[in-house]
Design a protein around this motif. Structure first.
Motif, PDB file in Angstrom:
ATOM      1  N   HIS A   7     -43.466  48.067  30.718  1.00 21.71           N
ATOM      2  CA  HIS A   7     -44.376  48.916  29.951  1.00 21.71           C
ATOM      3  C   HIS A   7     -45.800  48.389  30.119  1.00 21.71           C
ATOM      4  CE1 HIS A   7     -41.181  51.058  27.782  1.00 21.71           C
ATOM      5  NE2 HIS A   7     -40.573  49.899  27.647  1.00 21.71           N
TER       6      HIS A   7
ATOM      7  N   THR B 287     -37.989  60.153  28.338  1.00 25.29           N
ATOM      8  CA  THR B 287     -37.617  58.744  28.451  1.00 25.29           C
ATOM      9  C   THR B 287     -36.100  58.604  28.552  1.00 25.29           C
ATOM     10  OG1 THR B 287     -37.550  58.501  26.043  1.00 25.29           O
ATOM     11  CG2 THR B 287     -39.631  57.991  27.135  1.00 25.29           C
TER      12      THR B 287
ATOM     13  N   PRO C 269     -39.981  55.478  30.570  1.00 25.49           N
ATOM     14  CA  PRO C 269     -40.279  56.835  31.030  1.00 25.49           C
ATOM     15  C   PRO C 269     -39.428  57.183  32.260  1.00 25.49           C
ATOM     16  CG  PRO C 269     -42.289  55.554  30.720  1.00 25.49           C
ATOM     17  CD  PRO C 269     -41.158  54.600  30.631  1.00 25.49           C
ATOM     18  N   ARG C 270     -38.867  58.378  32.245  1.00 23.44           N
ATOM     19  CA  ARG C 270     -38.034  58.847  33.369  1.00 23.44           C
ATOM     20  C   ARG C 270     -38.794  59.849  34.232  1.00 23.44           C
ATOM     21  NH1 ARG C 270     -35.555  60.021  37.197  1.00 23.44           N
ATOM     22  NH2 ARG C 270     -33.306  59.986  37.551  1.00 23.44           N
TER      23      ARG C 270
END
Length: 545
Positions: free
Chosen positions: A30, A430, A497-498
């Motif tokens: 992150h 996410t 996050p995806r």
């Protein structure tokens, strides 16, 4: 230690090339983790440079503000010819140029990808070839990254560098990443030579993908997921070691010549842009010629009040109207109310059912504009729940449109303001516990019986502590090292996050080109475009949706 036994001193250093997990399925940390670790290591600054993206910069900005660490904003790019570089925003104008380059690349390709040629670069980031005074430094600084080809294809690298140097001589550096590949000395020599031949300076940069070395397993796993292969089959798709992390300055001093570390500080000093400089302007065409936003909102409110109370506006209502209009004027939110009014007016003119709801129901102005339908007997509403100086956040007026005709409203907004000034907000998708476990089952090649047992045993799990007894009862072999590894990876990846998706209907509309404020990209649905920030990002920057 040197020959005398003393420790290598820690040089000043700013990391100019770091990717977060908003370089989807590439970065393994992150932004807040990167910033926190950079501060621990005593870095002077950190540049967030996700690939063709500004999706993570608002979160990085908020984390850097809290940590007290200067944040440099930029992005990493690869052109179709293979030329790789990092662009850093030195000024507000430079930031806008990078956003436009991202938009150009993303709009030219399907969702999730980008396509850029050399002509796109020069169209967005103006060449800096003329005489530049101290007061006219380049708005964008470029770190050219030929390391992937300088040893294997030196002629191609020289051609790339010559092309860049001819256009950005005062804004160009050669980025050097020494990552203990066994070729560091050879690579450094080649990069110094090519830079000298082009009259360029070199600078150290880490090509950082994670905040600490312990994230390498996450980074490798994300790589396998991105390439849709099992981890054991990922092979050369994986980096050869775990050196792409934020390293101690003493370690950097042993790897790099001092001049390359010092140059990182010189570049960081020139990158003065902050997201705090962003200024947002609403479109002007919502106000008729000869009127101001305040006068037009008052005119519409008075007309609506006369319709709502044909026998005269009650004294209590009049007091509420004046109070609300005064607060709206003080906070300069009139254009927002006028835009919502315009959208509702269009929908009702087309016979599209719509109704305002939520905290907007606390506004008598919204009632007069016919955005909401609060009855005249319900005038004890508290406007400060909706808009106030103390809340220090923009108003949020939710309007429900009939599902079958919502697209007509969306396309009306695009037509009215133009795609260069209007786009939907994003929604960051996410990893949920369920989705991350399914991806890990695939890349770790968990057999079907154990996979079913895992999914059954993790029902209701949200990424916190795993109930080992529940898993055993479901039939999970807790002695299987692959399953133990899967659970450890899953606990870290939940919340990563995806990808970006689109908000169901939250628009951002601007007076000038929206792509100078935030990059715009294609949505999955045809005829829709989205910005790279979601609702929370907009609220953090106090931008209206």
């Amino acid at each position: 230690p040197d020959a005398a036994g003393s420790s290598t001193p820690a040089p000043a250093y700013a990391e100019l090339h770091a990717l977060s997990n908003f370089s989807f399925l590439r970065g393994a940390s992150h932004a807040a983790e990167l910033i926190g670790r950079a501060r621990e290591l005593g870095y002077a600054a950190l540049a967030l440079t996700d690939e063709c993206s500004m999706a993570g910069v608002v979160r990085a900005h908020m984390a850097a503000r809290e940590a007290g660490l200067p944040l440099i904003i930029g992005a990493e790019f690869t052109l179709e010819c293979g030329l790789k570089f990092v662009a850093l925003a030195a000024t507000r104008r430079g930031y806008g140029q990078i956003c436009q380059l991202i938009t150009r690349g993303r709009r030219a390709a399907p969702k999730g990808s980008y396509h850029l040629a050399r002509a796109d670069l020069t169209a967005c980031i103006a060449p800096a070839t003329g005489a530049i005074t101290q007061a006219e430094e380049p708005d964008c600084l470029i770190l050219w990254r030929p390391q992937d080809c300088v040893l294997s294809h030196p002629q191609a690298a020289r051609e790339q560098g010559a092309w860049l140097a001819a256009r950005y001589p005062r804004a160009l550096w050669v980025g050097v990443s020494l990552l203990r590949t066994g070729q560091d000395a050879q690579l450094l020599r080649a990069l110094l030579d090519i830079a000298a031949g082009l009259g360029l300076r070199c600078v150290a940069c880490g090509d950082v993908h994670m905040h600490e070395a312990g994230r390498r397993r996450i980074q490798d796993t994300l790589t396998a997921i991105r390439h849709r292969v099992a981890l054991r089959e990922a092979g050369q798709r994986l980096y050869p070691n775990g050196e792409r992390h934020l390293r101690a300055r003493e370690e950097l001093a042993r790897l790099y010549p001092p001049a390359l570390l010092a140059e990182s500080m010189a570049i960081a000093a020139r990158c003065r842009f902050s997201l705090d400089e962003l200024r947002y302007q609403y479109p002007r065409e919502i106000v008729p010629e000869g009127q101001t936003p305040a006068s037009y909102l008052r005119q519409l409110t008075e007309a609506g009040a006369a319709e709502r109370w044909p026998r005269g506006v009650p004294v209590a209502v009049r007091a509420l109207i004046e109070k609300e209009l005064a607060i709206i004027a003080e906070l300069k939110y009139e254009p927002f109310f006028l835009t919502v009014y315009d959208v509702v007016r269009f929908a009702r003119g087309e016979g599209i059912l719509c109704q305002g709801r939520g905290s907007a129901a606390n506004s008598i102005v919204c009632f007069c504009l016919k955005v909401t339908s609060v009855g005249p007997g319900e005038l004890s509403m508290l406007f400060e729940r909706f808009v106030s100086k103390e809340r220090d956040e923009p108003p949020d007026i939710d309007i429900d449109f009939e599902h079958e005709r919502r697209e007509e409203v969306i396309q009306h907004i695009y037509r009215k303001y133009g795609r260069h000034r209007a786009a939907l907000a994003a929604t960051v998708i996410t990893y949920s516990a369920r989705s991350v476990v399914r991806d890990l089952i695939r890349v770790l090649e968990v057999g079907e019986p154990q996979a079913r047992a895992l999914i059954r045993g993790l029902r209701g799990w949200h990424g916190h502590r795993v109930d080992a007894d529940k898993l055993r009862e479901a039939g999970v072999d807790m002695a299987d090292p692959t399953l133990v590894r899967l659970l450890e990876l899953a606990a870290t990846l939940v919340g990563f996050p995806r990808h970006l998706s689109q908000h169901v209907g939250g628009f951002v509309i601007s007076e000038g080109p929206l792509s100078e404020l935030v990059p715009v990209e294609n949505a999955t649905m045809p005829e829709r475009t989205v910005i790279q920030w979601d609702k929370d990002d907009l609220e953090d920057l106090r931008l209206l949706k």
